[in-house]
Design a protein around this motif. Sequence first.
Motif, mmCIF file in Angstrom:
data_model
loop_
_atom_site.group_PDB
_atom_site.id
_atom_site.type_symbol
_atom_site.label_atom_id
_atom_site.label_comp_id
_atom_site.label_asym_id
_atom_site.label_seq_id
_atom_site.Cartn_x
_atom_site.Cartn_y
_atom_site.Cartn_z
ATOM 1 N N ILE A 91 16.843 7.721 10.709
ATOM 2 C CA ILE A 91 15.723 8.588 11.060
ATOM 3 C C ILE A 91 14.487 7.975 10.409
ATOM 4 C CG2 ILE A 91 14.735 10.905 11.024
ATOM 5 C CD1 ILE A 91 17.325 10.788 12.583
ATOM 6 N N PRO A 92 13.795 7.087 11.083
ATOM 7 C CA PRO A 92 12.624 6.454 10.468
ATOM 8 C C PRO A 92 11.615 7.489 9.966
ATOM 9 C CG PRO A 92 13.214 5.336 12.501
ATOM 10 C CD PRO A 92 14.049 6.576 12.441
ATOM 11 N N LEU A 93 11.145 7.278 8.757
ATOM 12 C CA LEU A 93 10.162 8.164 8.135
ATOM 13 C C LEU A 93 8.825 7.436 8.112
ATOM 14 C CD1 LEU A 93 12.255 9.657 5.196
ATOM 15 C CD2 LEU A 93 11.957 10.521 7.530
ATOM 16 N N LEU A 94 7.875 7.968 8.842
ATOM 17 C CA LEU A 94 6.594 7.322 9.068
ATOM 18 C C LEU A 94 5.468 8.125 8.434
ATOM 19 C CD1 LEU A 94 7.287 6.708 12.872
ATOM 20 C CD2 LEU A 94 7.850 5.188 10.970
ATOM 21 N N ALA A 95 4.288 7.548 8.421
ATOM 22 C CA ALA A 95 3.147 8.175 7.762
ATOM 23 C C ALA A 95 2.094 8.602 8.770
ATOM 24 C CB ALA A 95 2.528 7.214 6.753
ATOM 25 N N ASN A 96 1.468 9.746 8.496
ATOM 26 C CA ASN A 96 0.259 10.157 9.195
ATOM 27 C C ASN A 96 -0.931 9.598 8.421
ATOM 28 O OD1 ASN A 96 1.878 11.657 10.912
ATOM 29 N ND2 ASN A 96 1.421 13.617 9.930
ATOM 30 N N LEU A 97 -1.772 8.826 9.071
ATOM 31 C CA LEU A 97 -2.900 8.191 8.388
ATOM 32 C C LEU A 97 -4.207 8.456 9.116
ATOM 33 C CD1 LEU A 97 -1.506 4.636 7.487
ATOM 34 C CD2 LEU A 97 -1.455 6.712 6.108
ATOM 35 N N GLY A 98 -5.313 8.456 8.338
ATOM 36 C CA GLY A 98 -6.628 8.670 8.900
ATOM 37 C C GLY A 98 -7.523 7.464 8.875
ATOM 38 N N THR A 99 -7.221 6.477 8.024
ATOM 39 C CA THR A 99 -8.006 5.240 7.973
ATOM 40 C C THR A 99 -7.085 4.081 7.602
ATOM 41 O OG1 THR A 99 -8.557 5.302 5.602
ATOM 42 C CG2 THR A 99 -9.983 6.556 7.083
ATOM 43 N N PRO A 100 -7.456 2.843 7.951
ATOM 44 C CA PRO A 100 -6.637 1.688 7.570
ATOM 45 C C PRO A 100 -6.523 1.523 6.064
ATOM 46 C CG PRO A 100 -8.167 1.092 9.321
ATOM 47 C CD PRO A 100 -8.579 2.462 8.849
ATOM 48 N N ALA A 101 -7.488 2.032 5.311
ATOM 49 C CA ALA A 101 -7.451 1.883 3.853
ATOM 50 C C ALA A 101 -6.263 2.596 3.229
ATOM 51 C CB ALA A 101 -8.756 2.415 3.249
ATOM 52 N N GLY B 282 7.004 4.452 0.635
ATOM 53 C CA GLY B 282 8.199 4.280 1.459
ATOM 54 C C GLY B 282 8.003 4.502 2.934
ATOM 55 N N ALA B 283 6.772 4.571 3.419
ATOM 56 C CA ALA B 283 6.559 4.729 4.857
ATOM 57 C C ALA B 283 7.111 3.518 5.596
ATOM 58 C CB ALA B 283 5.068 4.890 5.151
ATOM 59 N N GLU B 284 7.869 3.773 6.636
ATOM 60 C CA GLU B 284 8.473 2.705 7.428
ATOM 61 C C GLU B 284 7.597 2.314 8.619
ATOM 62 O OE1 GLU B 284 12.825 3.410 8.045
ATOM 63 O OE2 GLU B 284 12.360 5.258 6.938
ATOM 64 N N GLY B 285 6.391 2.788 8.610
ATOM 65 C CA GLY B 285 5.447 2.538 9.683
ATOM 66 C C GLY B 285 4.494 3.710 9.771
ATOM 67 N N VAL B 286 3.822 3.835 10.888
ATOM 68 C CA VAL B 286 2.849 4.902 11.105
ATOM 69 C C VAL B 286 3.251 5.688 12.349
ATOM 70 C CG1 VAL B 286 0.422 5.449 11.561
ATOM 71 C CG2 VAL B 286 1.016 3.526 10.077
ATOM 72 N N GLY B 287 3.408 6.983 12.184
ATOM 73 C CA GLY B 287 3.762 7.833 13.320
ATOM 74 C C GLY B 287 2.562 8.493 13.953
ATOM 75 N N LEU B 288 1.444 8.521 13.232
ATOM 76 C CA LEU B 288 0.201 9.086 13.765
ATOM 77 C C LEU B 288 -0.967 8.437 13.042
ATOM 78 C CD1 LEU B 288 -1.544 11.117 15.335
ATOM 79 C CD2 LEU B 288 -1.179 12.743 13.457
ATOM 80 N N PHE B 289 -1.706 7.616 13.770
ATOM 81 C CA PHE B 289 -2.962 7.096 13.239
ATOM 82 C C PHE B 289 -4.087 7.760 14.005
ATOM 83 C CE2 PHE B 289 -6.540 4.109 13.097
ATOM 84 C CZ PHE B 289 -6.711 4.069 11.714
#
Length: 560
Positions: free
Chosen positions: A259-269, A278-285
């Motif tokens: 179950i990949p665990l991804l991050a919600n992000l608002g900026t590339p920084a 431990g984010a395995e990628g981005v689920g919401l940019f």
Amino acid sequence: MATLSGVGIGTGVAAGPVARMADPLPAPANVPSTLAADAERARAHEALSAVAAELGARGERAGGLAQEVLEAQAMMAEDPSLIEEIDARLSAGRTAEWAVHDAFASFRDTLTALGGYLGERAADLDDVAQRVVARLRGVPAPGLPDPGHPFVLVARDLSPADTAVLDLRNVLALVTLDGGPTSHTAILAREKSIVAVVGVAEASALADGQTVIVDAAAGLVATDPSAADLADAADRARAHAATASSPPSPGALRDGTAIPLLANLGTPADAGAARALGAEGVGLFRTEFLFLSADAAPTVAAQQAEYERLLAGFPGMKVVVRLLDAGADKPLPFLNDADEENPALGVRGLRALRAHEGILRDQLTALAQADAATRDRGEGADLWVMAPMVATVEETRYFTDLAREHGIRTAGVMVEIPAAALLADRLLAVADFASIGTNDLTQYTMAADRVLGAVAGYQDPWHPAVLRLVREVGAAGSAAGKPVGICGEAAADPLLALVLVGLGATSLSMAPAALAAVRALLTEHSFDDAKRVAETSLAAEDAASARAAARAAASIPASA
């Protein structure tokens, strides 16, 4: 020991003495000024500029999401329309204090009536007005208490300016009377990993110095706990801290189901911090940061540069980018500034982009070029692009065709509207993936404004009606062999995350601070467990009983 109920943010627990936020400044009297209008105008303009500069400086120190919020507040202090309203009152011979107070109050009432995103900004206007009036009076602006020892902060609500500068060495937890799970207070508390329970209407009875336990996982505030209660809370806090600091690993269930665990992000920084957690990628940019502070749509080159920064931050990992989610509820002069009686149900998301297709095409072009450029350098990510606020199969086909025309290899849709959930099988016959935005899906399912504290009790993704819609999407994804992600705040609740997996979610995306707790709970349960726990929640009658049933089915004590 009595308990007060609210909406928990995160899964932490903390205990300590209460320190209450000071009451707002009293409203200035509507009396004639003893100064000339020009003198009062100079006072007002100086105070507005000073407050804008202070908020901007706070934003630079805070960084991250807090900086975006504070910069938006600084813009309010220098908004030309507001200044025009203030000047009109000053020309009538009123004081700068009253002119500022009355003009801001008029704008606040207008935004409150609009609801949605603009309704959420009403509290920000109140905070800016208080700061300007305090500057004019030469007194400190209402703000955070400083009792000289660690404390549980109790407030009606916190302004973004206050939340951004919380001293985490002294603020043990946060309790607010107003607000819901998607208010700015809640979002910033989650970003800073502050133990918080919001929307606790009965918190007005808490007194300075009174000892409380704030249990975010249960959404409870316990008053006057015993020594045994405090010892139990301390043990749970230590266990929570140990989980949060454990080395990250890929998200998986006990039986090895990934179950990949991804991050919600608002900026590339934010990429580096998310990967460290431990984010395995981005689920919401969220791409709004490029647009919201601009007078015109950013160029393709300007967008491409930011997207390249993002993709390079997650080499080889999945990065899901949401196209601009704006419209009448987040008015942009170059997109849609028309007044609407009900902006939450108006021209927003893909509807707004489709009405201004040039902006949509530019964004797709910038994303495709950023994808190609980073791949050429050997630092590319697996780019997925999704459209917000999709309601129909025709909209799905329009977007996916346009995305592929521009070179986007993986094109999907967000499921935030019940119509999209109910037709998920047909949407997924066209789109490559679906991502469920539980915040808006809950709002539209329950007809409850996601930022209105008065209906915060309805704004609960645990409600079986919401869970049924998630199940529809999960089943459609399974039948079509296509991924179904969760990118709303619901994924940050570990137990609800388990339920969502049982309903068919194949990945979970959340605020990076929540990754550790979700990862830990998933490893304790198999996929069969997840399906069983989900079924018990679906059988419940309301959100509270769904949550309780899931806790029992997952063998989690009620106090955990």
